[in-house]
Design a protein around this motif. Sequence first.
Motif, mmCIF file in Angstrom:
data_model
loop_
_atom_site.group_PDB
_atom_site.id
_atom_site.type_symbol
_atom_site.label_atom_id
_atom_site.label_comp_id
_atom_site.label_asym_id
_atom_site.label_seq_id
_atom_site.Cartn_x
_atom_site.Cartn_y
_atom_site.Cartn_z
ATOM 1 N N LEU A 1 29.683 26.544 34.214
ATOM 2 C CA LEU A 1 30.251 27.525 33.294
ATOM 3 C C LEU A 1 30.951 28.624 34.087
ATOM 4 C CD1 LEU A 1 27.308 27.949 30.758
ATOM 5 C CD2 LEU A 1 29.092 26.189 30.836
ATOM 6 N N SER A 2 32.006 29.154 33.487
ATOM 7 C CA SER A 2 32.748 30.254 34.101
ATOM 8 C C SER A 2 32.738 31.463 33.181
ATOM 9 C CB SER A 2 34.191 29.838 34.374
ATOM 10 O OG SER A 2 34.267 28.762 35.278
ATOM 11 N N CYS A 3 32.662 32.614 33.776
ATOM 12 C CA CYS A 3 32.748 33.896 33.066
ATOM 13 C C CYS A 3 33.875 34.669 33.746
ATOM 14 C CB CYS A 3 31.420 34.624 33.168
ATOM 15 S SG CYS A 3 31.424 36.323 32.546
ATOM 16 N N ALA A 4 35.042 34.639 33.123
ATOM 17 C CA ALA A 4 36.226 35.246 33.718
ATOM 18 C C ALA A 4 36.444 36.642 33.149
ATOM 19 C CB ALA A 4 37.447 34.377 33.452
ATOM 20 N N ALA A 5 36.710 37.571 34.024
ATOM 21 C CA ALA A 5 36.867 38.963 33.618
ATOM 22 C C ALA A 5 38.319 39.389 33.658
ATOM 23 C CB ALA A 5 36.050 39.867 34.527
ATOM 24 N N SER A 6 38.643 40.280 32.770
ATOM 25 C CA SER A 6 39.941 40.946 32.798
ATOM 26 C C SER A 6 39.742 42.406 32.409
ATOM 27 C CB SER A 6 40.922 40.278 31.829
ATOM 28 O OG SER A 6 40.450 40.376 30.504
ATOM 29 N N GLY A 7 40.701 43.225 32.765
ATOM 30 C CA GLY A 7 40.647 44.626 32.396
ATOM 31 C C GLY A 7 39.879 45.497 33.369
ATOM 32 N N SER A 8 39.095 44.886 34.241
ATOM 33 C CA SER A 8 38.334 45.654 35.223
ATOM 34 C C SER A 8 37.884 44.721 36.334
ATOM 35 C CB SER A 8 37.121 46.313 34.570
ATOM 36 O OG SER A 8 36.438 47.132 35.499
ATOM 37 N N THR A 9 37.480 45.309 37.438
ATOM 38 C CA THR A 9 37.015 44.516 38.574
ATOM 39 C C THR A 9 35.563 44.125 38.367
ATOM 40 O OG1 THR A 9 38.529 45.694 40.031
ATOM 41 C CG2 THR A 9 36.723 44.504 41.057
ATOM 42 N N LEU A 10 35.318 42.821 38.402
ATOM 43 C CA LEU A 10 33.997 42.313 38.073
ATOM 44 C C LEU A 10 32.956 42.684 39.118
ATOM 45 C CD1 LEU A 10 32.800 40.610 35.810
ATOM 46 C CD2 LEU A 10 33.154 38.592 37.230
ATOM 47 N N ASP A 11 33.356 42.883 40.363
ATOM 48 C CA ASP A 11 32.357 43.113 41.407
ATOM 49 C C ASP A 11 31.681 44.475 41.278
ATOM 50 O OD1 ASP A 11 34.628 43.772 44.214
ATOM 51 O OD2 ASP A 11 34.583 44.499 42.160
ATOM 52 N N ASN A 12 32.128 45.299 40.344
ATOM 53 C CA ASN A 12 31.446 46.565 40.086
ATOM 54 C C ASN A 12 30.225 46.403 39.182
ATOM 55 O OD1 ASN A 12 33.334 48.052 41.575
ATOM 56 N ND2 ASN A 12 34.672 48.290 39.791
ATOM 57 N N TYR A 13 30.053 45.179 38.634
ATOM 58 C CA TYR A 13 29.042 44.963 37.617
ATOM 59 C C TYR A 13 28.028 43.901 38.026
ATOM 60 C CZ TYR A 13 32.453 47.271 34.566
ATOM 61 O OH TYR A 13 33.339 48.159 34.006
ATOM 62 N N ALA A 14 26.786 44.127 37.646
ATOM 63 C CA ALA A 14 25.841 43.022 37.573
ATOM 64 C C ALA A 14 26.186 42.223 36.329
ATOM 65 C CB ALA A 14 24.413 43.533 37.490
ATOM 66 N N ILE A 15 26.154 40.901 36.445
ATOM 67 C CA ILE A 15 26.524 40.031 35.329
ATOM 68 C C ILE A 15 25.375 39.089 35.018
ATOM 69 C CG2 ILE A 15 28.087 38.216 34.530
ATOM 70 C CD1 ILE A 15 29.446 40.920 34.739
ATOM 71 N N GLY A 16 25.077 38.969 33.749
ATOM 72 C CA GLY A 16 24.027 38.063 33.308
ATOM 73 C C GLY A 16 24.564 36.928 32.461
#
Length: 119
Positions: free
Chosen positions: A20-35
């Motif tokens: 599975l992929s969780c693709a981000a837009s609008g902000s940099t994903l590495d600033n967030y913990a992702i669950g």
Amino acid sequence: QLQLVESGGGLVQPGGSLTLSCAASGSTLDNYAIGWFRQAPGKEREGVSCISSGDSRNYYADSVKGRFTISRDNAKNTVYLQMNSLKPEDAAVYYCAPMVAGTPLDNYWGQGTQVTVSS
């Protein structure tokens, strides 16, 4: 505004694999913990795995430990969930969300991606 889109679900036989992929837009994903979370019909949403920001520490629910692997590719602004040895009880809609203090941020739930495990 951060937006997350899940993809990669599908129909797989027991014992099979999906990523599975969780693709981000609008902000940099590495600033967030992702669950990663999942919800099966008639059941509450449950946490599956999460990855911290920065040092990429991982957490797994006992039910998936040893079978699922979470990772992130900051260059692609994407978090992945590699799922191996899938079981019928893994079937659910899978969602990703940013997390703060171990809690998902409710404003960011997307459509999810359906995983079906059946022979």
